[in-house]
Motif scaffolding. Sequence first.
Motif, PDB file in Angstrom:
ATOM      1  N   ASN A 197      41.223  47.933  30.049  1.00 26.31           N
ATOM      2  CA  ASN A 197      40.272  47.655  28.977  1.00 26.31           C
ATOM      3  C   ASN A 197      40.898  46.891  27.813  1.00 26.31           C
ATOM      4  O   ASN A 197      40.211  46.126  27.133  1.00 26.31           O
ATOM      5  N   ALA A 200      44.856  41.551  28.735  1.00 26.17           N
ATOM      6  CA  ALA A 200      44.358  40.387  29.477  1.00 26.17           C
ATOM      7  C   ALA A 200      44.436  40.646  30.976  1.00 26.17           C
ATOM      8  O   ALA A 200      43.548  40.253  31.725  1.00 26.17           O
ATOM      9  N   ARG A 203      41.340  42.317  32.105  1.00 23.06           N
ATOM     10  CA  ARG A 203      40.200  41.400  32.186  1.00 23.06           C
ATOM     11  C   ARG A 203      40.297  40.524  33.422  1.00 23.06           C
ATOM     12  O   ARG A 203      39.289  40.199  34.049  1.00 23.06           O
ATOM     13  N   HIS A 204      41.516  40.146  33.768  1.00 26.96           N
ATOM     14  CA  HIS A 204      41.690  39.297  34.943  1.00 26.96           C
ATOM     15  C   HIS A 204      41.358  40.063  36.225  1.00 26.96           C
ATOM     16  O   HIS A 204      40.841  39.482  37.173  1.00 26.96           O
ATOM     17  N   TYR A 206      39.035  42.343  36.468  1.00 24.44           N
ATOM     18  CA  TYR A 206      37.566  42.306  36.555  1.00 24.44           C
ATOM     19  C   TYR A 206      37.077  40.915  36.971  1.00 24.44           C
ATOM     20  O   TYR A 206      36.168  40.790  37.782  1.00 24.44           O
ATOM     21  N   ALA A 207      37.687  39.900  36.397  1.00 25.67           N
ATOM     22  CA  ALA A 207      37.269  38.533  36.730  1.00 25.67           C
ATOM     23  C   ALA A 207      37.497  38.256  38.215  1.00 25.67           C
ATOM     24  O   ALA A 207      36.650  37.665  38.890  1.00 25.67           O
ATOM     25  N   ASN A 210      34.791  39.835  40.126  1.00 25.36           N
ATOM     26  CA  ASN A 210      33.525  39.108  39.993  1.00 25.36           C
ATOM     27  C   ASN A 210      33.475  37.943  40.959  1.00 25.36           C
ATOM     28  O   ASN A 210      32.501  37.735  41.657  1.00 25.36           O
ATOM     29  N   SER A 214      35.990  31.749  40.739  1.00 22.46           N
ATOM     30  CA  SER A 214      35.762  31.561  39.304  1.00 22.46           C
ATOM     31  C   SER A 214      37.003  31.926  38.505  1.00 22.46           C
ATOM     32  O   SER A 214      37.349  31.244  37.540  1.00 22.46           O
ATOM     33  N   GLY A 277      34.471  44.198  40.439  1.00 23.13           N
ATOM     34  CA  GLY A 277      34.160  43.668  39.110  1.00 23.13           C
ATOM     35  C   GLY A 277      33.464  44.600  38.146  1.00 23.13           C
ATOM     36  O   GLY A 277      33.295  44.268  36.983  1.00 23.13           O
ATOM     37  N   ARG A 278      33.023  45.750  38.621  1.00 27.25           N
ATOM     38  CA  ARG A 278      32.341  46.698  37.749  1.00 27.25           C
ATOM     39  C   ARG A 278      32.898  48.084  37.967  1.00 27.25           C
ATOM     40  O   ARG A 278      32.962  48.539  39.107  1.00 27.25           O
TER      41      ARG A 278
END
Lengths: 331, 281
Positions: A197, A200, A203-204, A206-207, A210, A214, A277-278
């Motif tokens: 959370n 970076a 976040r990567h 999660y990205a 996704n 992308s 991703g979630r």
Amino acid sequence: MTASTMTPTAVKEPTAARRLLTAPAAGPFAALVLASVFFSLSTDQFLSGGNFSLILQQVMVVGTLAIGQTLIILTAGIDLACGAIMAFGGILLAKLAVNSGVPPVLAILLAIAVCGGFGLVNGLLVRLVPLPPFIVTLGMLNIAFALTHIYSDEQTVTGLPGPLTALGKTFPLGRTDVTYGSLLTVGLFLVFAYALNGTAWGRHVYALGNSAESARLSGIRVTRLTIGIYTVAGLVYGVAALLLVSRTGVGDPQAGQTENLDSITAVVLGGTSLFGGRGTVLGTFVGVLIVGVFRNGLQLMGVSSVYQTLVTGVLVILAVTVDQLSRKGTR
Amino acid sequence: MKDSAPEKKPEPVLSARGLVKRYGHVTAIDGADFELLPGEVLAVIGDNGAGKTSLIKALTGALVPDAGEIRLHGEPIRFSGPLEARRHGIETVYQDLAVAPSMDIAANMFLGREIRRAGPLGTVFRMLDKKAMRRESADYMAALQIRLGSLGQAVETLSGGQRQAVAVARAAAWARSVVVMDEPTAALGVKESAQVLDLIRRVRDKGIPVILISHNMPHVFEIADRIHVHRLGRREALIKPADYSMAEVVAIMTGALSVTADGGTVVSDDEAASAAGVRRG
């Protein structure tokens, strides 16, 4: 990006209450609270510090595995091999320390590193060949299982030196005795909650879950990230191996055979989507506790263990149903 | 600008000469030239299979050409990958929207370029500076007059046009030299398309030239300052929309008409030109 001085008129942040209600783990948390209330009313023994400490001890191994499992599921992968890797780590740890005369602390570090190595191989195969995570970890499940039995010669390793079982020791927290292992598990959950959370890297992750393409186009080094995630998961399984050995006091080649699916159960119950991703690692913690609380509560009510498994199965399907329906709502 | 008046041409931001890319027997780029001037919207059009995508990929580092020269701000340059093109200030908005739907708008704006907190929180604990990223995202949205409500909402809760706006805003925020947009209106309705076209204008007006790949002739004619017509792997024509009708441009694209050196057109394929209704004389 340079900051302009225009006022952000278009921005209004959601209120704290709304964010809490829409948090991914809100549903699972509500289920956990409801279950706890139910069992508190149904049995006298449920609501006590000692019982909660027991639940934590019962779930710490699968909980730790579920951390690694969460990381991999967040990338839209799955890890069927986690329990088998842990079992190999446990046997390796015990045999190195007991039979090979390796200093206990070094044996612990070696076993964790070897588990990390399994994760690394998984990651390399998933990313570089590339192969579906399901296939890679299904293969690795069998490999690690076989290696465990070959290396252990089907023998349980006993007579473990102190450092290997230290995490099974307890310390008083108020009037309750808590094991160091439980504390380590909770600590790991917090560390990974922060990493996912607050950094970076998170976040990567999660990205990547996704859409790997992308993520790549956004400048994320997807290959390194994927291999890193599997390796970190392997290292976490190594810690789970240490927890397992410290809890049972032996190196058992039969251990860890259902933990792969149990960890997936916990992740799913915690609101993490199998599509990647979630989800959150704290949700997984809640999922682990849901399983633990139901098993413990039903046991205290005198319900046989088959029904505990039955309830777990119903809960999993319910959790994924809720996830699907809520996702439909947002699209 | 009158096209007949002798103009002193500014130095192109991005240009290419004689680009070639072959895959076995297939020639994707066949000696293509390219030129993007400062402050313009350059539309790149071409029939399916004409090689527009390959050309754009070569210009944005997604493929390395076998031959030819690319210049950025007049300097010869070779991109080894898309990341290197980005480092040189070329941002691309991809057709399939390189956004992460489950992540919020601000997180998407800074994806792959996150800001960390100052001091040990950032260096040791790698802690993100979420506030700064929210604030700068808000500034950028405001600068492009994009209104999306909360920047904390997940991109998947947005409409197609709003998602496109996020992708464009991200590209515009980071681009120093060029923004490339691949079919930005292809998946959008009429009203949302208009909003995205407006957005493209605002990006240009901020001084960043835009390369627009599009199939949509009305959109191209509405927004482009110049049109690069790609055909059979090379630049067939570089024209201004005011000088030609839409039908003529389509005819050039399909090979029914050719553009002569003086800017006129000659029929190169009688039948096709008749069919296209652009046969003159």
